[in-house]
Design a protein around this motif. Structure first.
Motif, PDB file in Angstrom:
ATOM      1  N   ASP A 278      45.488 -53.032 -19.071  1.00 50.08           N
ATOM      2  CA  ASP A 278      44.245 -52.646 -19.730  1.00 50.08           C
ATOM      3  C   ASP A 278      44.517 -51.520 -20.733  1.00 50.08           C
ATOM      4  O   ASP A 278      44.321 -50.336 -20.439  1.00 50.08           O
ATOM      5  CB  ASP A 278      43.215 -52.214 -18.684  1.00 50.08           C
ATOM      6  CG  ASP A 278      41.834 -51.970 -19.285  1.00 50.08           C
ATOM      7  OD1 ASP A 278      41.707 -52.029 -20.533  1.00 50.08           O
ATOM      8  OD2 ASP A 278      40.890 -51.718 -18.519  1.00 50.08           O
TER       9      ASP A 278
ATOM     10  N   THR B  97      45.438 -59.110 -18.077  1.00 50.36           N
ATOM     11  CA  THR B  97      45.396 -58.314 -19.296  1.00 50.36           C
ATOM     12  C   THR B  97      43.983 -58.291 -19.838  1.00 50.36           C
ATOM     13  O   THR B  97      43.385 -59.327 -20.084  1.00 50.36           O
ATOM     14  CB  THR B  97      46.353 -58.901 -20.355  1.00 50.36           C
ATOM     15  OG1 THR B  97      47.670 -58.920 -19.823  1.00 50.36           O
ATOM     16  CG2 THR B  97      46.320 -58.073 -21.632  1.00 50.36           C
ATOM     17  N   THR B  98      43.445 -57.088 -20.017  1.00 48.37           N
ATOM     18  CA  THR B  98      42.088 -56.924 -20.538  1.00 48.37           C
ATOM     19  C   THR B  98      42.151 -56.064 -21.793  1.00 48.37           C
ATOM     20  O   THR B  98      41.490 -55.044 -21.892  1.00 48.37           O
ATOM     21  CB  THR B  98      41.172 -56.273 -19.487  1.00 48.37           C
ATOM     22  OG1 THR B  98      41.765 -55.028 -19.079  1.00 48.37           O
ATOM     23  CG2 THR B  98      41.024 -57.158 -18.277  1.00 48.37           C
ATOM     24  N   THR B  99      43.002 -56.469 -22.724  1.00 52.54           N
ATOM     25  CA  THR B  99      43.246 -55.679 -23.923  1.00 52.54           C
ATOM     26  C   THR B  99      42.348 -56.126 -25.067  1.00 52.54           C
ATOM     27  O   THR B  99      42.305 -57.296 -25.407  1.00 52.54           O
ATOM     28  CB  THR B  99      44.714 -55.807 -24.354  1.00 52.54           C
ATOM     29  OG1 THR B  99      45.538 -55.319 -23.307  1.00 52.54           O
ATOM     30  CG2 THR B  99      44.984 -55.027 -25.630  1.00 52.54           C
TER      31      THR B  99
ATOM     32  N   LYS C  63      47.860 -52.455 -15.162  1.00 49.55           N
ATOM     33  CA  LYS C  63      47.142 -53.725 -15.057  1.00 49.55           C
ATOM     34  C   LYS C  63      47.024 -54.420 -16.410  1.00 49.55           C
ATOM     35  O   LYS C  63      46.423 -55.492 -16.512  1.00 49.55           O
ATOM     36  CB  LYS C  63      45.737 -53.486 -14.495  1.00 49.55           C
ATOM     37  CG  LYS C  63      45.716 -52.921 -13.083  1.00 49.55           C
ATOM     38  CD  LYS C  63      44.287 -52.600 -12.675  1.00 49.55           C
ATOM     39  CE  LYS C  63      44.228 -51.982 -11.286  1.00 49.55           C
ATOM     40  NZ  LYS C  63      42.834 -51.590 -10.913  1.00 49.55           N
TER      41      LYS C  63
ATOM     42  N   LEU D  28      45.433 -48.170 -15.060  1.00 50.89           N
ATOM     43  CA  LEU D  28      44.849 -49.118 -16.013  1.00 50.89           C
ATOM     44  C   LEU D  28      45.924 -49.812 -16.847  1.00 50.89           C
ATOM     45  O   LEU D  28      45.884 -51.029 -17.025  1.00 50.89           O
ATOM     46  CB  LEU D  28      43.858 -48.392 -16.931  1.00 50.89           C
ATOM     47  CG  LEU D  28      42.538 -47.952 -16.291  1.00 50.89           C
ATOM     48  CD1 LEU D  28      41.772 -47.031 -17.229  1.00 50.89           C
ATOM     49  CD2 LEU D  28      41.692 -49.169 -15.917  1.00 50.89           C
TER      50      LEU D  28
ATOM     51  N   GLU E 197      42.912 -50.967 -23.589  1.00 48.74           N
ATOM     52  CA  GLU E 197      41.659 -50.390 -24.064  1.00 48.74           C
ATOM     53  C   GLU E 197      41.157 -49.316 -23.093  1.00 48.74           C
ATOM     54  O   GLU E 197      40.795 -48.209 -23.520  1.00 48.74           O
ATOM     55  CB  GLU E 197      40.600 -51.475 -24.228  1.00 48.74           C
ATOM     56  CG  GLU E 197      39.270 -50.918 -24.730  1.00 48.74           C
ATOM     57  CD  GLU E 197      38.188 -51.985 -24.800  1.00 48.74           C
ATOM     58  OE1 GLU E 197      38.435 -53.112 -24.295  1.00 48.74           O
ATOM     59  OE2 GLU E 197      37.109 -51.701 -25.346  1.00 48.74           O
ATOM     60  N   GLY E 198      41.132 -49.635 -21.804  1.00 51.27           N
ATOM     61  CA  GLY E 198      40.681 -48.659 -20.822  1.00 51.27           C
ATOM     62  C   GLY E 198      41.553 -47.412 -20.825  1.00 51.27           C
ATOM     63  O   GLY E 198      41.055 -46.285 -20.692  1.00 51.27           O
TER      64      GLY E 198
END
Length: 247
Positions: free
Chosen positions: A93, A4-6, A91, A88, A95-96
């Protein structure tokens, strides 16, 4: 387990606004001034924006395609970017995903505007050409009847016969009607798509602000909305021809 890249957006940002084409995390899910809004001339330059809306960050106005083919190409590119957004969010993400939507929405709006304008121009040209032919034929008949000493069945002014049949519009050609019907279908599909994209943008913003609860259910909801966006996009592309004669 998915990574997680939130990013997290403060809830205070929810009441802010951005210009269309501003691709920053804080613009995800908040109001964007539409590219065709009546207020657009007041934000066309950085100096004007400082006068009328100093709290907004200025970005260059969204570029409109100059040709029909360029507009269709840009739509195809935007459709591909939605596939990227789906990957995205799968995954984790958010934000992306939101940044992709910020990029896609104004480009779709600008491309759709150009396509509809060009369909309108083509329809008007068809109608004008038909009217010119009608007037020329009418004038030729008037000259012939004047030469043989006959009068027309309508009011004759300066040798020109006026057709009194209001039900017969000489500018209504099959070609013009076909263009207008096609433009209507495009306009409806474009409106549905832009609305669905806007809903997805809002949902991503809610997810980034933590309003949708834990990450996994939020991802599922956003995936569902992106599926709706892709479906509406495919509907639009099914009614937008790759090329139109004269465009």
């Amino acid at each position: 387990t998915t990574a997680t890249t939130t990013a997290t957006i403060p809830s205070s940002v929810a009441n802010a606004a951005c210009l269309s084409g501003d691709i920053r995390t804080e613009c995800i899910g908040i109001y964007k001034l539409p590219i065709d809004a009546p207020e657009s001339p007041y934000v066309a330059s950085e100096e004007q924006l400082k006068l009328f809306a100093p709290d907004l960050k200025w970005v260059p106005p969204v570029e409109y395609p100059s040709k029909y083919g360029d507009a269709v190409r840009r739509l195809n590119e935007a459709r591909s970017r939605l596939d990227e957004a789906r990957e995205l969010i799968a995954k984790g993400d958010m934000e992306g995903t939101g940044l992709v939507l910020l990029d896609v929405i104004p480009k779709v709006s600008a491309s759709g505007y150009v396509i509809l304008r060009m369909f309108g121009d083509a329809s008007n040209e068809e109608r004008n050409a038909a009217m010119r032919l009608h007037l020329k034929a009418n004038n030729n008949v008037a000259v012939m009847m004047t030469n043989v000493g006959l009068e027309g069945d309508g009011d004759n002014v300066d040798g020109t016969i006026i057709n009194n049949d209001d039900d017969n519009n000489p500018s209504s050609t099959p070609e013009a009607t076909a263009l207008e019907l096609k433009a209507h279908r495009i306009e409806v599909a474009l409106g549905d798509l832009v609305g669905t994209l806007g809903d997805a943008d809002i949902t991503v913003g809610q997810g980034l602000r933590g309003e949708l609860g834990v990450s996994a259910p939020a991802q599922i909801e956003i995936l569902g909305q992106l599926a709706d966006c892709r479906r509406e996009f495919d509907v639009l592309m099914s009614v937008v021809p790759e090329r139109v004669s004269g465009l």
